[in-house]
Design an enzyme around this catalytic site. Sequence first.
Site, short mmCIF file in Angstrom:
data_model
loop_
_atom_site.label_atom_id
_atom_site.label_comp_id
_atom_site.label_asym_id
_atom_site.label_seq_id
_atom_site.Cartn_x
_atom_site.Cartn_y
_atom_site.Cartn_z
N ASP A 16 0.84 -1.20 0.00
CA ASP A 16 0.00 0.00 0.00
C ASP A 16 0.87 1.26 0.00
OD1 ASP A 16 -2.27 1.51 0.05
OD2 ASP A 16 -2.70 1.21 2.17
N HIS B 16 3.14 3.52 -8.87
CA HIS B 16 2.92 2.12 -9.21
C HIS B 16 4.15 1.53 -9.90
CE1 HIS B 16 -1.08 2.44 -7.79
NE2 HIS B 16 -1.52 3.19 -8.76
N LEU C 91 10.86 -20.55 -4.21
CA LEU C 91 9.76 -19.72 -3.69
C LEU C 91 8.51 -19.85 -4.56
CD1 LEU C 91 8.88 -17.17 -1.88
CD2 LEU C 91 9.54 -15.83 -3.87
C1 FPP Z 1 -1.64 0.41 -3.48
O1 FPP Z 1 -1.20 1.71 -3.65
C2 FPP Z 1 -1.08 -0.50 -4.44
C3 FPP Z 1 -1.81 -1.21 -5.33
C4 FPP Z 1 -3.03 -0.76 -6.01
C5 FPP Z 1 -1.40 -2.57 -5.61
C6 FPP Z 1 0.07 -2.80 -5.81
C7 FPP Z 1 0.49 -2.53 -7.19
C8 FPP Z 1 1.77 -2.44 -7.55
C9 FPP Z 1 2.88 -2.64 -6.61
C10 FPP Z 1 2.12 -2.05 -8.93
C11 FPP Z 1 1.49 -2.92 -9.97
C12 FPP Z 1 2.06 -4.26 -10.01
C13 FPP Z 1 1.44 -5.30 -10.51
C14 FPP Z 1 2.15 -6.60 -10.60
C15 FPP Z 1 0.03 -5.17 -10.95
P1 FPP Z 1 -2.32 2.80 -3.66
O2 FPP Z 1 -2.50 3.23 -5.07
O3 FPP Z 1 -3.56 2.30 -3.01
O4 FPP Z 1 -1.65 3.90 -2.80
P2 FPP Z 1 -2.39 5.06 -1.97
O5 FPP Z 1 -3.19 4.38 -0.89
O6 FPP Z 1 -1.26 5.86 -1.43
O7 FPP Z 1 -3.24 5.82 -2.94
#
Ligand code: FPP
Length: 285
Positions: A39, A56, A150
């Site tokens: 997150d 991302h 893994l």
């Molecule tokens: C949360 O950050 C993250 C996600 C939506 C999922 C994790 C995604 C990645 C690490 C990148 C994509 C990788 C793949 C393999 C699909 P957020 O956008 O909710 O952050 P915020 O809460 O600060 O807005």
Amino acid sequence: MKKDKQINWTSELQEEEIILIEKFGEMDNFPKHIAIIMDGNGRWATSRSLPRAMGHKQGVEAIRDIVKAASKIGVKYLTLYAFSVENWKRPSVEVNVLMNLLEQYLRQEVDELHHNKVKLGAIGELSSLPRVAQKLLADAHEKTKDNDGLQLNLALSYSSRWDILNAVKSIANDAKDGKLIPSEIDESTFSNYLSTKATPDPDLLIRTSGEMRLSNFLLWEMAYSEIFITDKYWPDFNSKDLYEAILNYLTRERRFGKTSAQVQDENSPNANLSFLQRVVNAIKS
Ligand code: FPP
């Protein structure tokens, strides 16, 4: 040749990783399965006046590092919450960015994952993903399915309530068809109907960005998982943070409803805590 360029991860072990492997890798209570709620990508980007997409993108770099680190120190299962069912409600531009990153990750990483014996799987409503991503995932699974390193599970278009409801529907159908006797349904029967049936329950859940929620992730499976929350945003989370989380986990007493005295009678003494603390300090410095 492409193959020559692939790095053998164990050839680049750091000193603290060697300590971890030698001292803790074989410990009975070393976490077999780590689940991560990644997150804070958006906030990471916003705090740098960058578009969310950059958060991302940087998040994918963190995935690369953490998969490598977990694999090197002998974690058996790593489940990453990459995209939830609820994430489909985000602006379509952001959903497209995430799907493109997923496709890019699979295109670029699978050979190296395979080279390092990682077995790649996915859980979730995969039929909702773009066809290209579905095909890349299926190919990656097929290519790596016999690997014994893994096991990396990507939770994609996943939500735990979706999984639980699917399990309930399948159980009801099997009971109706006489394949199951309702009074004989137990926890293990139920677990076997979930998309996570091939993995043991997570020992440790890590969540980044300081939020204290489960966000519809592995609700059944995490009944007794230990939880580690760090304020760091996911793109900043690195191998040292992972090791710190594991060492913190090793200091926990997992009682599963029993008393402390019972648990201490049953278990061999836990690793020396001051030694653990020294390793944590060495890793952080
Ligand atoms: C949360 O950050 C993250 C996600 C939506 C999922 C994790 C995604 C990645 C690490 C990148 C994509 C990788 C793949 C393999 C699909 P957020 O956008 O909710 O952050 P915020 O809460 O600060 O807005």
